[in-house]
Design an enzyme around this catalytic site. Structure first.
Site, PDB file in Angstrom:
ATOM      1  N   HIS A   1      30.079  95.133  13.271  1.00 59.25           N
ATOM      2  CA  HIS A   1      30.304  95.415  14.686  1.00 59.25           C
ATOM      3  C   HIS A   1      30.316  94.121  15.484  1.00 59.25           C
ATOM      4  CE1 HIS A   1      28.892  99.899  14.697  1.00 59.25           C
ATOM      5  NE2 HIS A   1      29.925  99.687  13.922  1.00 59.25           N
TER       6      HIS A   1
ATOM      7  N   PRO B   1      12.771 100.220  20.364  1.00 57.32           N
ATOM      8  CA  PRO B   1      13.981 100.259  19.528  1.00 57.32           C
ATOM      9  C   PRO B   1      15.230  99.769  20.255  1.00 57.32           C
ATOM     10  CG  PRO B   1      13.338 102.464  20.224  1.00 57.32           C
ATOM     11  CD  PRO B   1      12.225 101.559  20.620  1.00 57.32           C
TER      12      PRO B   1
END
Length: 395
Positions: free
Chosen positions: A72, A291
């Protein structure tokens, strides 16, 4: 049983460290209190920074990562019903790779066992005793007592493990912050919403949409910290995900079977005392990040790289200087990752009912979309700052 380094915990930090030590001719034993199936199937993070990916290839465990990992360039950002792509690769080079933590653990476990490395499952460490000359570790190995002596101990056993608890409280320098929210995470059999991961900032709270393959997605909802999973039916989860991710430029969110769900609270924690005599802390044993931004696994691997370099120098040449400087070497990168995660967390989440909070967040989101300078600064950390030191394998 004696080894040069006893490693407590078979997560990314412990397994990476054991591989690097093996390539330097340093003996180690890895002690994991769970069974193999558990650590190879538990759902964890899925974004690897460029330095982490490069290191795995150097360690000879990158074959499946190359074929199954998804490269990505950045991530998508959606707010006010409009979708924007932040292409960090275009601005600074490098990539992030989506590859689930449990898959990386499988690769490292298989390598450890195939090379004859010592790896004990169902091995609960019941006590650590350290002296100026070494350490003694007492272990309950599937009901059988075991004593291990080692020159050094690497504590890679997570936030609730025995390693940090061994350090007297009076010697710990700790910092922590809790957030009033958690992430309700699901794995679902649906196609990804966008070609790369996406954060959707909404007045109701954040939703996150990432992928684990062409037909498996990992998605999250910001929920109150005291959320009970039983209160969230599949329909309610999909309805809220659809609401927060609604846009005028993409199709409506696809729904499908949810086959895994969990709730994880958000917190930030740093133990600046990452070493105490012959004991060294790595990964979640020393620091926790929200996260948001996916920094936890990558920090663990960075710690392992730094400690491997230090242990290699000690066993090869008797040089203790890198071991003595372990904490101060690791901490700058850890704090930069904490700052990055804090910035993303406070910008993307609804943490206040104050209407002004949403307007200030929207203004920051706007800057991220409009300014290449802002994007370059985000991308530098998102794709991965260099590790503090390079591990010193010369074979």
């Amino acid at each position: 049983m004696h080894t040069q380094v006893a490693i407590i915990g078979a997560g990314p930090a412990g397994l990476t460290l054991s591989r690097m030590l093996h390539l330097q001719g340093v003996s180690s034993i890895v002690l994991e209190n769970r069974d193999r199936e558990y650590i190879e199937t538990r759902t964890r993070a899925g974004v690897l920074e460029q330095p982490t990916v490069a290191l795995m290839h150097e360690l000879g465990v990158g074959d499946r990562l190359s074929t199954e990992g998804m490269s990505h360039n950045g991530f998508y950002l959606r707010f006010d019903r409009a979708t924007h792509h932040l292409d960090f690769h275009r601005l600074g080079g490098g990539h992030a790779t989506v590859y689930a933590q449990q898959e990386l653990v499988k690769d490292l476990v298989a390598n450890r066992l195939s090379t004859g490395g010592s790896l004990l499952f169902d091995a609960e460490v019941t006590a650590i005793e350290t002296t100026a000359d070494g350490a003694r570790i007492l272990v309950d190995h599937a009901g059988t007592p075991l004593e291990i002596t080692a020159d050094f101990v690497a504590g890679c056993d997570g936030f609730h493990g025995v390693s940090r608890a061994h350090i007297p409280a009076g010697r710990l320098r700790e910092h922590s912050r809790t957030y009033p929210v958690a992430w309700l995470g699901i794995l679902a059999r649906t196609a990804p919403t966008t070609p790369e991961g996406m954060y959707c900032a909404h007045e109701n709270g954040l939703s996150v949409h990432s992928m684990r393959g062409p037909r498996i997605t990992r998605q999250y909802l910001q929920v109150p910290a005291d959320t009970d999973l039983d209160d969230w039916s599949d329909e309610r989860i999909w309805d809220e995900l659809a609401l927060r991710s609604a846009s005028d430029d993409h199709p409506e969110l696809e729904r499908g079977e949810i086959f895994d769900r969990s709730v994880a609270p958000l917190r930030s924690y740093v133990c600046e005392t990452m070493q105490d005599g012959r004991l060294f802390l790595l990964g979640d044993a020393a620091h926790i990040v929200p996260p948001t931004g996916a920094k936890g696994l990558n920090l663990a691997v960075s710690d392992a790289s730094t400690l491997s370099h230090a242990l290699g120098a000690y066993f090869a040449a008797g040089d203790r200087s890198f071991l003595d400087a372990y904490s101060e070497t690791c901490l700058p990168r850890i704090w930069k990752a904490q700052q990055f995660s804090w910035t993303l967390t406070t910008t993307l989440h609804a943490l206040s009912d104050d209407p002004m909070d949403w307007q200030l967040r929207r203004a920051r989101l706007g800057r991220w979309v409009e300014s290449e300078a802002e994007q370059a600064a985000l991308g530098e950390v998102y794709l991965g700052l260099p590790f503090p030191t390079r591990w010193n394998f010369t074979g």
